[in-house]
Design a protein around this motif. Structure first.
Motif: not given
Length: 168
Positions: A101-107, A138-143, A65-67, A84-91
C-alpha cells in the motif's frame, strides 16, 4: 595606505565608488518602499481567505490511497493479470510479488499512474500502467481521501504575505 597613494583620486576608484553608491541608494530606496506598505487589516485578510477557500486555494487536495505491484518488465505483470483473471486474490498476489500500500497521492497532471488511480472505483484493479520512469504497475484503489480545508488561523500569515506581495 590607500589614502597615502591617493587611490581615491583615480578614475577607476571613482567609477567603482559611484556604482556601489548607486546600488546602496537603490537598495535602501526599495527597502524603504517595501517597509512603508502597511500590514493588511484583518478584515482584508479574512476576505481574501474566504475567497480562496471556495476555489480550493487553502486546502490539501483530494488524495488517493492505492496498492501497487511494480515491475521493470511488462511481461511479468501480464502473468499477474492472468493469475487475477484465473481467480487469484489481489491481496495474495500483492504479498507474493512484494507489492504494498502506497502513501496517498494527489492527482498530478502528466502522471500516468495518478491518472489511472483516480479513474478507478474503490477496490478496482487496473490494467498494466507504464510509469513515467519506464517501470510498470498494476494498482488497486483502496480509498479516496476528501480535501482538507485549512482553518483561518492556520493560514493567516500566509494570506497576509500574499496581500502584501500583491501590493508591491
Amino acid at each position: 595606505v590607500g589614502y597615502k597613494n591617493k587611490i581615491d583620486t583615480t578614475s577607476s576608484f571613482k567609477r567603482e565608488f559611484l556604482d556601489v553608491e548607486k546600488n546602496i541608494l537603490l537598495n535602501e530606496y526599495v527597502s524603504n518602499l517595501l517597509n512603508s506598505i502597511p500590514p493588511p487589516d484583518s478584515l482584508m485578510v479574512k476576505a481574501k481567505y474566504d475567497s480562496g477557500v471556495y476555489n480550493g486555494a487553502f486546502a490539501q487536495p483530494q488524495q488517493a490511497v492505492f496498492s501497487e505491484i511494480r515491475h521493470n518488465k511488462k511481461d511479468s505483470l501480464k502473468n499477474i493479470l492472468s493469475l487475477l483473471a484465473a481467480g487469484e486474490s489481489f491481496d495474495k498476489l500483492l504479498d507474493k510479488f512484494k507489492g504494498n500500500i502506497k502513501q496517498p497521492i494527489t492527482h498530478k497532471r502528466g502522471s500516468a499512474l495518478s491518472n489511472v488511480v483516480f479513474n478507478l472505483n474503490i477496490q478496482e484493479v487496473s490494467n498494466i500502467v507504464e510509469n513515467n520512469n519506464g517501470s510498470f504497475s498494476i494498482v488497486r484503489l483502496e480509498k479516496i481521501l476528501s480535501p482538507v480545508y485549512f482553518g483561518f488561523k492556520e493560514v493567516y500569515s500566509q494570506v497576509e504575505r500574499k496581500i502584501i506581495k500583491e501590493k508591491q
